[in-house]
Scaffold this active site. Structure first.
Site, PDB file in Angstrom:
ATOM      1  N   GLU A   1      -4.786   2.269   2.731  1.00 24.23           N
ATOM      2  CA  GLU A   1      -4.818   1.075   3.416  1.00 24.23           C
ATOM      3  C   GLU A   1      -5.107   1.403   5.054  1.00 24.23           C
ATOM      4  O   GLU A   1      -5.775   0.807   5.646  1.00 24.23           O
ATOM      5  CB  GLU A   1      -3.740   0.407   3.330  1.00 24.23           C
TER       6      GLU A   1
ATOM      7  N   ASP B   1       3.168  -6.547   3.312  1.00 25.59           N
ATOM      8  CA  ASP B   1       3.145  -5.336   4.062  1.00 25.59           C
ATOM      9  C   ASP B   1       3.369  -5.568   5.422  1.00 25.59           C
ATOM     10  O   ASP B   1       2.647  -5.238   6.571  1.00 25.59           O
ATOM     11  CB  ASP B   1       1.539  -5.149   4.177  1.00 25.59           C
TER      12      ASP B   1
ATOM     13  N   HIS C   1       0.847  -1.291   0.005  1.00 23.71           N
ATOM     14  CA  HIS C   1       0.117  -0.046   0.045  1.00 23.71           C
ATOM     15  C   HIS C   1       1.016   1.291  -0.235  1.00 23.71           C
ATOM     16  O   HIS C   1       1.925   1.312   0.696  1.00 23.71           O
ATOM     17  CB  HIS C   1      -1.041  -0.056   1.104  1.00 23.71           C
TER      18      HIS C   1
ATOM     19  N   ASP D   1       6.345   0.680   6.396  1.00 26.82           N
ATOM     20  CA  ASP D   1       5.041   0.637   6.248  1.00 26.82           C
ATOM     21  C   ASP D   1       4.198   1.856   5.482  1.00 26.82           C
ATOM     22  O   ASP D   1       3.764   2.599   6.044  1.00 26.82           O
ATOM     23  CB  ASP D   1       4.227   0.424   7.608  1.00 26.82           C
TER      24      ASP D   1
HETATM   25 ZN   LIG Z   1       0.903  -1.391   6.120  1.00 26.43          ZN
END
Ligand SMILES: [Zn+2]
Length: 269
Positions: free
Chosen positions: A135, A163, A89, A101
């Site tokens: 996300e 992820d 994402h 992330d």
């Molecule tokens: Zn993530």
């Protein structure tokens, strides 16, 4: 409302995260404090001290704005309508830069596609990289992909999400049939050279989840031995945590698993 940051103790670095309110109920401000500060508050309470806190918060919602998933693909040479989707994402929390992330996951998956292109490999089936938007704040990119491709989902052969950071990869988590799991194990033996050959009990991801659940698609997630939860959702999620060699290994693992699933004569089922 104050919560102890959801994550391991991490040098007094609080973790941010999502908050949702139920319609018709009071909207109580909430914040996360670091594990160290939570422990300190607990000690004070245990001593019988009346704790008073002054909270200054800037978090707020802005009106919705248009956004988009980023999509690229290599069309399959024989079965272009059968698709293997890989991706991460493209949004992140504002406190860091989203390198772990999920910038790393985006890079590892598009790099897997780029490697195929660079090597002039055009697999039997289509390989599509999708960098999902939103996300962290509603999964609307994942939901929109499902809705947009609803009639094509039965032709999605597998979906692979990265992820969980791009640390040294150990293999993939997998959810699907026993036959598909056995095939995934076979393919993973190709990754023994970089010790990324384990197939864990469950696979999936927030972004592929809506499609996977809709059409019961075999689902993988890239797994690794890194300390993802120490970094993600914090001001420490910056590019200095990214090791180029680990990104390369992650991309290699995704490339091998994806290419074989897209190329092998029989469909993964
Ligand atoms: Zn993530």
């Amino acid at each position: 409302m104050l919560v102890r940051a959801v994550g391991p103790p991490g040098l007094r670095t609080p973790h941010t995260g999502a908050l949702t309110y139920v319609d018709g109920q009071p909207q109580i401000p909430a914040a996360a404090v670091s594990t160290e500060d939570a422990a300190r508050l607990q000690r004070m309470v245990d001593r019988g001290t009346t704790v008073r806190l002054k909270l200054m918060m800037e978090a707020h919602f802005l009106p919705d704005a248009d956004s988009a998933n980023v999509v690229g693909e290599i069309r399959g040479r024989e079965l272009p309508d059968e698709v293997v989707v890989i991706g991460g994402h493209i949004d992140s929390w504002d406190v860091g830069t989203g390198s772990t992330d999920d910038g790393g996951g985006c890079v590892a998956t598009w790099e897997a596609l780029r490697l195929m292109k660079k090597l002039n490999l055009r697999p039997r089936r289509t390989v599509r990289v999708v960098l999902w938007t939103n996300e962290e704040n509603g999964t609307r990119g994942g939901n929109a992909y499902r809705d947009r491709h609803l009639t094509e989902l039965p032709n999605h052969v597998a979906m692979i999400e990265s992820d969980g950071g791009v640390f040294t990869p150990t293999g993939f988590g997998f959810s699907g049939s026993d036959a598909a799991r056995a095939k995934a194990r076979d393919i993973a033996t190709l990754l023994a050279g970089i010790h990324a050959d384990t197939i864990g009990p469950t696979g999936g991801g927030a972004d592929i989840g809506p499609s996977v659940q809709q059409a019961n698609i075999p689902a993988f997630e890239l797994e690794n031995n890194g300390n993802y939860f120490l970094i993600h959702h914090t001001p420490a999620d910056t590019v200095d945590k990214i090791e180029p060699l680990e990104v390369s290994r992650s991309a290699a693992a995704v490339a091998v698993m994806t290419y074989v699933i897209a190329e092998m004569p029989e469909r993964l089922r």
